[in-house]
Design a protein around this motif. Sequence first.
Motif, PDB file in Angstrom:
ATOM      1  N   LEU A  43       0.829  -1.203   0.000  1.00 60.60           N
ATOM      2  CA  LEU A  43       0.000   0.000   0.000  1.00 60.60           C
ATOM      3  C   LEU A  43       0.867   1.257   0.000  1.00 60.60           C
ATOM      4  O   LEU A  43       0.592   2.221  -0.722  1.00 60.60           O
ATOM      5  N   VAL A 157      -7.694   9.654  -1.323  1.00 64.46           N
ATOM      6  CA  VAL A 157      -8.031   8.278  -1.720  1.00 64.46           C
ATOM      7  C   VAL A 157      -7.384   7.275  -0.773  1.00 64.46           C
ATOM      8  O   VAL A 157      -8.007   6.287  -0.361  1.00 64.46           O
ATOM      9  N   CYS A 160      -9.235   7.229   2.625  1.00 67.05           N
ATOM     10  CA  CYS A 160     -10.522   6.536   2.510  1.00 67.05           C
ATOM     11  C   CYS A 160     -10.320   5.030   2.371  1.00 67.05           C
ATOM     12  O   CYS A 160     -11.041   4.235   2.993  1.00 67.05           O
ATOM     13  N   SER A 161      -9.344   4.635   1.568  1.00 71.14           N
ATOM     14  CA  SER A 161      -9.075   3.209   1.368  1.00 71.14           C
ATOM     15  C   SER A 161      -8.608   2.555   2.659  1.00 71.14           C
ATOM     16  O   SER A 161      -9.060   1.453   3.010  1.00 71.14           O
ATOM     17  N   ARG A 164     -11.575   2.131   5.015  1.00 71.52           N
ATOM     18  CA  ARG A 164     -12.451   1.027   4.628  1.00 71.52           C
ATOM     19  C   ARG A 164     -11.805  -0.325   4.926  1.00 71.52           C
ATOM     20  O   ARG A 164     -12.476  -1.249   5.415  1.00 71.52           O
ATOM     21  N   LEU A 165     -10.516  -0.448   4.643  1.00 72.62           N
ATOM     22  CA  LEU A 165      -9.816  -1.703   4.928  1.00 72.62           C
ATOM     23  C   LEU A 165      -9.761  -1.986   6.428  1.00 72.62           C
ATOM     24  O   LEU A 165      -9.882  -3.133   6.865  1.00 72.62           O
TER      25      LEU A 165
END
Length: 501
Positions: A43, A157, A160-161, A164-165
């Motif tokens: 990531l 982004v 947010c990612s 969510r993860l």
Amino acid sequence: MAEKSGSAQFAIENIGPDDRERLSVWARKLFFDWRGNASRPKLLFAVAAADVSSIVAAWPLSILLRDAPFVPSWTSFAATTLVALLTVGVLRQQWSYSVSSLRRFVPQVFKVLVSLAVVALGISGLAFLFDQKAVAPREVAAWMEVSAILLCVVRSVAACSIDRLTRAGLLVRRTVIVGGGKDADDLIRALKSDPTNHMQILGIFDDRQDERVSGSCADIARLGRFENLADFCRTAGVDLLIVTVPARAEERLMQILRKLFTLQVDIRVSALNSKLRFATRTLSFIGRVPMLAMMDKPLSDWDRVVKNVEDRVLGALLLLLAAPVMALVALAVRLDSKGPIFFRQKRYGFNNELIEVLKFRSMYVDQQDATGSKVVTRGDPRVTRVGRFIRRTSLDELPQLINVVKGQMSLVGPRPHATGSKAERDLFEDVVEGYFARHRVKPGVTGWAQINGWRGETDTREKLVRRVEHDLYYIDNWSVLFDLYIIALTPLSLATGKNAY
């Protein structure tokens, strides 16, 4: 524009279930690890790559927004790429590339603005010193403004990612509590009350069987005794160990820590209920819980990114350069004796897991030693004529560049040992206490021990101890420059070394 947008929407809506499934599998292979959890290094690499791409793309965008003609060239591409890499370096110095930092969008915006300002001032200063007028200050300013917008989009982004993860339980620190009783109950209660911890407590390991051990321990499962801890950490992919044994129980604490220092985990000792008053600088905090930092992973998430890029890029380049030599060695092995060109051997790798290491075959087929239980000595009759030469020059190790490109090994690291390797009739792990601590990083084709004369046979305890000492020093002092230094000195050590037979 409306027609293009409609076409794109039509294309997205008409992606079939099989295509979506393939896309999902591809994304999981790219960004997830073998446990099915999101990979932090992958990531972070994705964010850094997006930053570089954004800064490079911002240059033509800033020109087009000013209604000026843009003429692409390799020179401008190379220059913008260099500036992008420098910006990533400045962001790295501000600890921008960590999962915990990327969770917080507003501080990230501040870091982006500061980094771009530093880079812009640097570019302007160099242009002034060298009297370069090809790029006007207003063009640099416009470039940095567009870069700032794109980098902020990347961070939005990313935030947010990551959120969510984390909510899905795919980007949490897998944590184990070592030690039970009231201290463990209080610690778990404190950790659960803080939503910013982003950790998943897998369970508790404790040896005590008396009334001091809580049966439920705050509804967290008891996973076993200390003797089961190391195997569990390796198979479950544990990220963090928190020891609740009181610091005053020094002997018991050291007994536990000696078993844990070989693991690829962060180790903290809880100071939640301690009556001692520690200086703030000696403590680290998980949420609001004070911790004594006993050990960190050898390579942080970002360091692992850099190490992996170094291995894949340099490994592929060296494999390409070595291909003609490898072809000649392969031909010599084939002509010298019957049997396969390559010798495949199980050796201990990262996290004490077995990997299959490639070498050019240097022994007669019917006399090969798959476990490495018998050390190869000078004049060993098992070694072929070609084998003696390629072992002495370490040309037999060249196929391990394939292991590097596949991600099983590093260019630089502790040399992998065969499963049955012995020093004076004893297995290596029985000779040196904490021997498996050298497996906290990937094994290497070359290493610090090798360029310091500790290559070849390890038939005595002293040789093994010296090699392990050098391996652990490398792990504790790793850097890219250290790796490049070892790589540069490896040919010299091969030319002057006398310990390989």
